[in-house]
Every structure is written in structure tokens, then in C-alpha cells.
Design an enzyme around this catalytic site. Structure first.
Site, mmCIF file in Angstrom:
data_model
loop_
_atom_site.group_PDB
_atom_site.id
_atom_site.type_symbol
_atom_site.label_atom_id
_atom_site.label_comp_id
_atom_site.label_asym_id
_atom_site.label_seq_id
_atom_site.Cartn_x
_atom_site.Cartn_y
_atom_site.Cartn_z
ATOM 1 N N GLU A 238 48.269 41.942 32.955
ATOM 2 C CA GLU A 238 47.926 42.037 31.556
ATOM 3 C C GLU A 238 46.899 40.947 31.369
ATOM 4 O O GLU A 238 47.086 40.102 31.677
ATOM 5 C CB GLU A 238 49.176 40.445 31.050
ATOM 6 N N CYS B 96 45.365 35.336 23.759
ATOM 7 C CA CYS B 96 46.012 36.825 23.540
ATOM 8 C C CYS B 96 45.722 37.725 22.137
ATOM 9 O O CYS B 96 45.407 38.894 22.102
ATOM 10 C CB CYS B 96 46.279 37.763 25.288
HETATM 11 P P1 NAP Z 1 39.821 35.524 33.587
HETATM 12 O O1 NAP Z 1 38.399 34.962 33.374
HETATM 13 O O2 NAP Z 1 40.464 36.976 33.814
HETATM 14 O O3 NAP Z 1 40.845 35.130 34.648
HETATM 15 C C1 NAP Z 1 41.669 34.689 34.608
HETATM 16 C C2 NAP Z 1 42.765 34.729 36.103
HETATM 17 O O4 NAP Z 1 42.086 35.173 37.440
HETATM 18 C C3 NAP Z 1 41.644 32.805 36.490
HETATM 19 O O5 NAP Z 1 42.587 31.826 37.004
HETATM 20 C C4 NAP Z 1 40.725 33.549 37.249
HETATM 21 O O6 NAP Z 1 40.405 32.390 38.147
HETATM 22 C C5 NAP Z 1 41.170 34.544 37.976
HETATM 23 N N1 NAP Z 1 39.957 35.171 38.768
HETATM 24 C C6 NAP Z 1 38.640 35.924 38.079
HETATM 25 N N2 NAP Z 1 38.063 36.189 38.893
HETATM 26 C C7 NAP Z 1 38.794 36.695 39.964
HETATM 27 C C8 NAP Z 1 38.895 37.888 41.094
HETATM 28 N N3 NAP Z 1 37.479 38.266 40.974
HETATM 29 N N4 NAP Z 1 39.954 37.855 42.142
HETATM 30 C C9 NAP Z 1 40.776 38.086 41.540
HETATM 31 N N5 NAP Z 1 41.187 35.947 40.115
HETATM 32 C C10 NAP Z 1 40.239 36.347 39.515
HETATM 33 O O7 NAP Z 1 41.069 34.959 31.571
HETATM 34 P P2 NAP Z 1 40.350 33.882 31.059
HETATM 35 O O8 NAP Z 1 39.382 33.237 30.809
HETATM 36 O O9 NAP Z 1 41.432 32.951 32.220
HETATM 37 O O10 NAP Z 1 41.903 33.860 30.185
HETATM 38 C C11 NAP Z 1 41.812 35.016 28.656
HETATM 39 C C12 NAP Z 1 41.894 35.888 28.660
HETATM 40 O O11 NAP Z 1 43.634 36.835 29.051
HETATM 41 C C13 NAP Z 1 41.695 36.808 28.000
HETATM 42 O O12 NAP Z 1 41.285 38.382 27.793
HETATM 43 C C14 NAP Z 1 43.116 36.900 27.309
HETATM 44 O O13 NAP Z 1 43.596 37.996 26.508
HETATM 45 C C15 NAP Z 1 43.966 37.168 28.480
HETATM 46 N N6 NAP Z 1 45.449 37.222 27.911
HETATM 47 C C16 NAP Z 1 46.421 38.349 27.840
HETATM 48 C C17 NAP Z 1 47.484 37.853 27.927
HETATM 49 C C18 NAP Z 1 48.243 39.039 27.913
HETATM 50 O O14 NAP Z 1 49.541 38.442 27.857
HETATM 51 N N7 NAP Z 1 48.068 39.655 28.259
HETATM 52 C C19 NAP Z 1 48.520 36.554 28.551
HETATM 53 C C20 NAP Z 1 47.383 35.433 28.039
HETATM 54 C C21 NAP Z 1 45.777 35.610 28.278
HETATM 55 P P3 NAP Z 1 39.244 31.312 37.804
HETATM 56 O O15 NAP Z 1 39.516 30.677 36.928
HETATM 57 O O16 NAP Z 1 39.094 30.278 38.923
HETATM 58 O O17 NAP Z 1 37.694 31.950 37.522
#
Ligand code: NAP
Length: 518
Positions: free
Chosen positions: A287, A322
Site C-alpha cells: 500500500e 496517505c
Molecule cells: P517509506 O519511507 O517508504 O518507509 C516505509 C517503511 O519502509 C519504513 O518502515 C522504512 O524503514 C521501510 N524501508 C525503507 N527503505 C526500505 C527498503 N529498501 N527495504 C525495505 N524497507 C524499507 O514511507 P514512510 O515515510 O514511512 O511513510 C509515508 C508514506 O507511506 C507515504 O508515501 C504515504 O502515502 C504512505 N502511506 C500509505 C498508506 C496506504 O494505505 N496507502 C498508509 C500510510 C502511509 P525506515 O524507516 O527504517 O527507512
């Protein structure tokens, strides 16, 4: 086993003195956790490393809310192996027992809900109501998935075939890697983890580096209810350092991810590549981001309601949902009046440290603050006009004023890319159809809303507005478990519909069994 009918957890009414006093006490109480150091826990064993990870309060950037371990490659591999060993026992634990764990965890979280919410006020800058909503959603996910698992346990109904006894039952997949974001650091993490566990899988849970403290509180709750060791393995660590390892490990059977499009696509790509000794196609539930629009028609039921709904959707939790409205597309006949009203409504919003319970707290971290500021600059370079906000005024934290930019072109950068902060682009449309085509012009398709009094236009939006969660004459945030199954189209993800009846099916596979009878 019979559970009562699912009901959404009520939100706390903070206008009642008793509730606000209790919340203030919880805010005080959780500070005792700040100086503590927490291990990674794999198969019940506690692991410490020399390299520490500090989680900070974005309202007060010097304040540490917990000290964690930077997970290593060895820990990551061990976590997958332990989860794999545990799977062979956990998958045979009766469904009713698995369900009872969720109900018990929900009960205990409900009892201490203000403590969970208070931690989110500090760690991710939610105001009281936003934090309370997050905890309520976490409780809802557990209660809802507990009931759903009982339903799935009845199996898929099949047509009877003379001379055979037929059934089709759902069995778990195996080891799941659960990677949640920081913006719903309890609700989403709990939903993803418990859905995987109640369906009989084991999990390596890697919380976001921005919110390990609230994740740790949930993990402690699982220990408290005596969830068998190794069912959930808690691994704090930098996503970019250990993420690839846990995703590509041949024993990983599925990845449940919520986060940005960039990371989601990377995971999807890595997971698709078969590793030596791997014997399945990994399942990816991803997601991802959004660029959500509210479409405002010239004929409205209530002009002020549309203004308020837009402001709440754009600036609730600093635009870091999001589902947040980051583009409002307004019919040219009411465009100027709507812009003025947006500014008046936004002026009422107070930005302050989250603990003080303002309308808006800080954004999550410095990187985010800088990126949002860059987007605002770019919007101006591309012809947008700031009509509110536009400046940050950080003192001790990462605060950005709610910012409204008008006259944004439909294909400008801030009309296309996810900003994930308190920035609202106002785009002018020629008419409803034109507005709808603007609303559909990004790579995303998560949420959207339409304000109009025309029945015909609402019907058109139902048919043609291409988003996973569409709202008519109401704001585009605030999905409720069971009521608004949540997930988006296109680059917003795999449309898993979390909190909906199809969700648990993503964590299982169906086995058809036919027996010849006389
Ligand atoms: P993110 O930077 O993509 O990080 C999400 C998760 O992925 C974190 O736990 C992060 O860990 C991990 N991660 C980062 N690099 C990775 C890699 N190479 N391999 C595996 N895992 C990795 O997103 P965020 O800043 O936490 O959250 C905001 C985003 O989430 C926005 O784009 C928002 O729209 C989206 N979101 C979507 C929904 C939905 O239901 N569609 C709901 C909520 C949020 P680290 O923190 O350790 O880097």
C-alpha cells in the site's frame, strides 16, 4: 467460539474534563520510558548492539523518546530463520486460540489506550485527537480481524459433486515480512501484523525508524499476552540497510508493506526475483502513496461544509496522511470565493508542539521539513501563488505553517508528486468534467472526494473518479475499519482493502480437498 458483533471503538471526547485530565496523566506517565534502551527481540531472545538508534520527538528535537538497536544483517537472517522454525508450530495452533490472542490484545490496549496515544503525541507529533484515532483504529483492526478469521475458518463454499465429499479451506502462507510506515505507527503496524498472525503466519516486524517507541509498546503487549515466542520477531533497523535482506531471503514467503511508492516498487521488484533455493512466488501486499484530490463543483449543498472538509482533509495531522487532500480542484465560477474562504478557515489553525494539543503539530523530521520547503519553492517557480503560510518557523521542532498555493497548473510538480506535508494546491477547472479529468491525471489513485449537489455529477464521479476510496460530500480522510475498506489503485498500491472482508485472504492460500465416497 462466538464473538459479539463488531463495533468501531469510540473516539475520546476531550471536551470532557475527566478525559483531558486522564490524557494529561498518560502524557506524564509515558515520559518514564524515554531514557530506556530497548532490545531487538528474536524468538524471545533479546539482542543488543553497539550501534544505537535514537527516536526523537519532532516537536522538541533534542528530546529522545527511546533508544533502540540498529539491527544487523546477522539479526535479520536469524529473525527470518526463527520465524520459519516457529511457523511449523504456529500454523497448527487452533484458529480459536489465535483469535483469542487478538481479542485479549485489543482488550488490554483499550484499557491503556491513552498511554499508547500519548506515546504517539511525543514520537510522531500527533495532536490528542489524531493519536486517539490511531489507537482506536489499532483496536478496531484486532477486533475486526479476529471476527474475520472465524469466518474464513469456515472455508470457501463449494458446489457439491455426487460421489465426493468436497471442501476448500484456507491455510497460512509462511514467514511474512511486515514493514509499516511512521504516519499511523500503531494502527497500520498492528493491522498488518495481527492480520498476518491470526491467519497462522509468523512475522519479522521491522517498524519505521521514525516510530520504534510506539512499536515497542505494542510488542510488549504481545509479550504480556504470552503470544508464543518467535511468532512476531521485532527488528528495529534502517530500512535501506536490512530491508533488502529480509525481502530477498528465500524463506520469506510474503511481504506486507505500507509506505512510499519508491520503496514499495523496489520491494516489489526485489521480491519478484527468485533466489537460489526459493520454492515459491513471493506475495507482495504493498500500500503506497497518494496525490488525493477534492473536486468542488459550482453547485454545492453547503459551501462552508466544502471549505471545512477541504481544510480538515488537507491539514489534519499536518497533511501527513496517505489520504490527505493535497489538491483541491475548484470550478472557475466559484474559484476566487473558495480560495478566500479556504484562507479564512485555515487562519483558525494553531501550529504548536503536539503535547499542547494544537490543531497541527510538527512534521516528522528534518528531511521531511526540507523536502516540503523545497516543494513550496518549486510551486512558486512554476507559477503558483501562496495565499496562506509558506514559511516554516521552527524553534525546537519541525513546524511548517499550513500552506495554500493557488493557480497551480494541473501538471505542475506539486500537482503531481506526493509532498506529504501541510501543502494544499488549488487548481482551477473549467467545469465538472474538466475537474474530473484533472482529478484522474496522476499516477496515483488512493482517495478522492466530490462536493456537489447534482445527483448526476455524483453518479458520474462514482463511475469515473478512479480511486480506491471515494467520498461524496464529505472529507477524504478518516476511513473507519469495516466501514471504509482501505486501499488504492494504480501506483497507490495493490488495493488490499485493509479493514475489509477480503483482507485476510491475502495472507492465506486456499486448499481444495475432494474425497471419494460410496
Ligand atoms: P517509506 O519511507 O517508504 O518507509 C516505509 C517503511 O519502509 C519504513 O518502515 C522504512 O524503514 C521501510 N524501508 C525503507 N527503505 C526500505 C527498503 N529498501 N527495504 C525495505 N524497507 C524499507 O514511507 P514512510 O515515510 O514511512 O511513510 C509515508 C508514506 O507511506 C507515504 O508515501 C504515504 O502515502 C504512505 N502511506 C500509505 C498508506 C496506504 O494505505 N496507502 C498508509 C500510510 C502511509 P525506515 O524507516 O527504517 O527507512
Amino acid at each position: 467460539m462466538k464473538l459479539s458483533k463488531f463495533k468501531n471503538e469510540p473516539f475520546t471526547d476531550f471536551s470532557k474534563k475527566k478525559n483531558s485530565q486522564e490524557f494529561a496523566k498518560a502524557l506524564e506517565k509515558v515520559t518514564s520510558r524515554f531514557k530506556k534502551e530497548y532490545p531487538n527481540t528474536i524468538g524471545g531472545e533479546k539482542f543488543y548492539t553497539d550501534r544505537k538508534h535514537y527516536s526523537y520527538n519532532p516537536s522538541n528535537k533534542e528530546e529522545i523518546v527511546g533508544v533502540f538497536q540498529k539491527g544487523t544483517a546477522e539479526m535479520a537472517i536469524k529473525a527470518i530463520e526463527i520465524a520459519n522454525n516457529t511457523f511449523h508450530e504456529w500454523k497448527n495452533v487452533p484458529v480459536k486460540t489465535r483469535v483469542k490472542f487478538l481479542v485479549e490484545a485489543a482488550k488490554r490496549m483499550r484499557k491503556r489506550k491513552h498511554e499508547f496515544s500519548a506515546m504517539m503525541v511525543y514520537e510522531v507529533g500527533k495532536n490528542w485527537a489524531e493519536a486517539d484515532g490511531d489507537t482506536a483504529e489499532a483496536i478496531d483492526f484486532m477486533e475486526y480481524y479476529a471476527r474475520e478469521m472465524l469466518r474464513y475458518n469456515e472455508g470457501m463454499s463449494v458446489v457439491s459433486n455426487p460421489g465426493e465429499k468436497n471442501k476448500c479451506e484456507y491455510i497460512p502462507l509462511g514467514v511474512g515480512v511486515v514493514i509499516p510506515p511512521w504516519n499511523f505507527p500503531l494502527a497500520i503496524l498492528v493491522g498488518m501484523t495481527t492480520a498476518a498472525v491470526v491467519t497462522g503466519n509468523t512475522v519479522v516486524l521491522k517498524p519505521s525508524s521514525d516510530s520504534p517507541a510506539i512499536a515497542q509498546m505494542f510488542f510488549e503487549l504481545l509479550e504480556e499476552i504470552k503470544l508464543p515466542k518467535g511468532v512476531v520477531n521485532f527488528l528495529v533497523g534502517d530500512g535501506s540497510a536490512i530491508g533488502d535482506l529480509i525481502v530477498t531471503h528465500p524463506l520469506t514467503r510474503f511481504i506486507s508493506f505500507t509506505g512510499s511508492m519508491e520503496v514499495g516498487l523496489r520491494i516489489n521488484e526485489l521480491a519478484a526475483k527468485k533466489q537460489p533455493s526459493q520454492i515459491w512466488i513471493k506475495r507482495v501486499v504493498a500500500e503506497m502513496g497518494g496525490k488525493d484530490s477534492i473536486l468542488v463543483d459550482s453547485e454545492l449543498i453547503d459551501f462552508n461544509d466544502a471549505v471545512k472538509g477541504t481544510v480538515q482533509s488537507a491539514f489534519g495531522y499536518q497533511g501527513q496522511k496517505c489520504s490527505a487532500c493535497s489538491r483541491v480542484i475548484v470550478d472557475e465560477r466559484i474559484y476566487e470565493k473558495f480560495c478566500e474562504a479556504l484562507v479564512e478557515e485555515t487562519k483558525k489553525l494553531k501550529v504548536a508542539p503536539a503535547k499542547e494539543n494544537p490543531n497541527m503539530g510538527p512534521v516528522i523530521n528534518e528531511r521531511s521539513k526540507n523536502s516540503i520547503t523545497e516543494y513550496i519553492k518549486k510551486a512558486i517557480d512554476e507559477g503558483g501563488k501562496i495565499i496562506h503560510g509558506g514559511m516554516d518557523y521552527s524553534e525546537n521542532g519541525y513546524f511548517i505553517q499550513p500552506t495554500i498555493i493557488k493557480d497551480v497548473e494541473r501538471d505542475a510538480t506539486i500537482a503531481q508528486e506526493e509532498i506529504f506535508g501541510p501543502v494544499l494546491a488549488v487548481i482551477k477547472s473549467k467545469n465538472f468534467d474538466d475537474g474530473l479529468s484533472i482529478a484522474n491525471n496522476t499516477v496515483y489513485g488512493l482517495t478522492g472526494a466530490v462536493y456537489t449537489k447534482s445527483k448526476k455529477k455524483l453518479e458520474k464521479a462514482e463511475r469515473d473518479f478512479f480511486v480506491g476510496n471515494l467520498y461524496l460530500n464529505r472529507k477524504c480522510t478518516g476511513a473507519l475499519v469495516g466501514v471504509h475498506p482501505f486501499g488504492g489503485f494504480n501506483m497507490s498500491g495493490t488495493d488490499s482493502k485493509a479493514g475489509g472482508r477480503d483482507y485476510l485472504g491475502l495472507f492465506m492460500q486456499a486448499k481444495s480437498i475432494a474425497q471419494k465416497v460410496k
